[in-house]
Write a protein that holds these residues in place. Sequence first.
Motif, short mmCIF file in Angstrom:
data_model
loop_
_atom_site.label_atom_id
_atom_site.label_comp_id
_atom_site.label_asym_id
_atom_site.label_seq_id
_atom_site.Cartn_x
_atom_site.Cartn_y
_atom_site.Cartn_z
N VAL A 405 -33.19 17.70 -0.13
CA VAL A 405 -32.29 18.68 -0.34
C VAL A 405 -32.78 19.64 1.04
O VAL A 405 -31.62 20.30 1.58
N GLU A 408 -30.35 18.43 3.58
CA GLU A 408 -28.93 18.73 3.22
C GLU A 408 -28.61 20.17 3.88
O GLU A 408 -27.54 20.34 4.23
N VAL A 409 -29.54 21.11 3.85
CA VAL A 409 -29.31 22.48 4.31
C VAL A 409 -29.88 22.66 5.84
O VAL A 409 -30.23 23.71 6.05
N GLU A 428 -30.23 30.01 4.03
CA GLU A 428 -29.84 28.67 3.18
C GLU A 428 -30.58 28.76 1.82
O GLU A 428 -30.71 27.65 1.15
N GLU A 429 -31.14 29.90 1.51
CA GLU A 429 -32.06 29.87 0.35
C GLU A 429 -31.24 29.51 -0.76
O GLU A 429 -31.50 28.85 -1.64
N GLN A 430 -30.06 30.17 -1.02
CA GLN A 430 -29.21 30.24 -2.33
C GLN A 430 -28.58 28.73 -2.42
O GLN A 430 -28.76 28.18 -3.47
N ARG A 431 -28.19 28.08 -1.18
CA ARG A 431 -27.52 26.88 -1.24
C ARG A 431 -28.76 25.81 -1.81
O ARG A 431 -28.57 24.98 -2.56
N PHE A 432 -29.93 26.08 -1.15
CA PHE A 432 -31.09 25.14 -1.29
C PHE A 432 -31.45 25.03 -2.80
O PHE A 432 -31.45 24.03 -3.47
N GLU A 434 -29.47 25.89 -5.48
CA GLU A 434 -28.41 25.38 -6.14
C GLU A 434 -28.66 23.69 -6.11
O GLU A 434 -28.59 22.98 -7.01
N LEU A 435 -28.80 23.40 -4.95
CA LEU A 435 -28.77 21.67 -4.51
C LEU A 435 -29.95 21.16 -5.02
O LEU A 435 -30.11 20.03 -5.90
N ASP A 437 -31.78 22.54 -8.03
CA ASP A 437 -31.55 22.54 -9.53
C ASP A 437 -30.80 21.19 -9.85
O ASP A 437 -31.31 20.65 -10.76
N LYS A 439 -30.30 18.20 -8.07
CA LYS A 439 -31.15 16.95 -7.83
C LYS A 439 -32.07 16.99 -8.94
O LYS A 439 -32.41 15.91 -9.37
#
Length: 454
Positions: A405, A408-409, A428-432, A434-435, A437, A439
């Motif tokens: 993850v 990915e970010v 990138e915290e929010q995307r991290f 979500e991804l 969770d 994964k």
Amino acid sequence: MDQGVQIPPKLLSSIFQAKEEIDKAATIRVISHYDADGISAAAILCAVLHRAGKSFQISMVKGLTDEIIAASDDAELLVLSDMGSANLEALEKLNCRVVVLDHHKPLRDSEKVVHVNPHLSGIDGMTSACGASVCMLLAVNTEERNWDLLPIAFGGIAGDRQTIKGLSGINLWLFEEGLKRGLIEAIPGSLIPPGKLVDALTASTEPYVIGFSGDQEAVKTFLAEAGVPAEQDSLKLNEELRMKLSSLLALKLIAQGTALETMEEVVRDRYYFKAVNLEAETMASLLNACGRSGQESMGVALALGDPSAMTAAQELRNEYNFTVISSLNELVSTGITKLNHLQYFHNDKSGLSGILCGITMQYFGDPDKATIAFSESEDKIKISSRGTFPLLESGVDLAEALRLVAAEVGGFGGGHRIAAGATIPQGEEQRFLELLDAKLAEQKQLKSAETSAT
Ligand code: C5P
Ligand code: C5P
Ligand code: ZN
């Protein structure tokens, strides 16, 4: 070996290759990790190299980067401890000889680098061998007198929490050999922390008891109501008072939502070394406080028996402990945010993130969710994560999840299935989250599909 623990031949052969590289070199550069295990590993190497008459330089770092590796190109021999297995590509490009003494799960082996890692011989480096135990294996295969470094190795083993389910693998072999030599004793653990009761309970993080960890007055009231003298040393309590206090503590922990599994972990065996009058957990807490406060060399010095470093480290540990407890008390009042498969919080001291994650999850958070801490560091976001053994059984692998993850970010990560970390770019915290969770959900689904197929 008497009790069935054996060092796999492949591991032993890589240890002898490492020893040969050290024998051949006149000058050695050592880089180790900055936590309790990394400092223990560095201290063991320091003693081994000093006794072998080598000229050497040791540094400890928070993480191994390509830049740090490239800067060692001019070394004669580079030895990495408690790190390196994730950096083989960069290490293989160096012009110098390289020895890696690590226990993080590697993605592959190396032809060029002397790669010592228990995972390559089927031994789990998360539970059964840490960086310090690998270095200890090198030490005792170099000289018999190096067995006196065993308390340092156990500082690393306890620091990496490889004592919590009982010893296994290399750690158990070291224990058995230490026992034969009269160096080590196993002592049953207790929910009651060691030391003068009022101080020990006030400073306690294991167990962490909401309402009185950090609050001396509350502890005094609790002890008075229980009819237990506040000034009494916990190790000198009579059986009746010991049982009573343990039961009252257990009730408090149950009331705050602490899992039974955590209480079982707290009462694990402790390892005592008469020669240095120290318990492994005490050594680990001192080294951890040194590392997390940027005083790694003080940690090496105390591990090697320097009395003034020991005194200074005890003060550092008290301050560090106080900061940990204040941060925990703050987290209890602010709460942590929960997603489907993880819970997270922010913390402004990145050196505390790992320990805060572990204690939060085990003592008052949701033990069924992996715990993540974010902290800002320069222009990046640092992440620490911790899991539990039941979570691993449900399929969770934090090392893999954070590695994939974070990549990915635009960041990087790794570690162990139960304890991992990462660095990602700001924003990138929010995307991290979500991804990650998603994964973790995927890891659990894969495991449950595997289980129902068998
Ligand atoms: O880099 P290294 O392997 O030495 O670090 C492992 C980290 O993971 C240590 O800080 C250790 O305390 C932590 N850990 C944990 N819970 C476990 C195993 C390891 O918090 N069950
Ligand atoms: O920093 P923290 O104690 O949370 O690290 C937990 C584990 O994750 C340690 O074993 C550390 O070496 C590993 N880690 C890693 N890559 C990162 C950050 C941490 O392998 N980027
Ligand atoms: Zn380690």
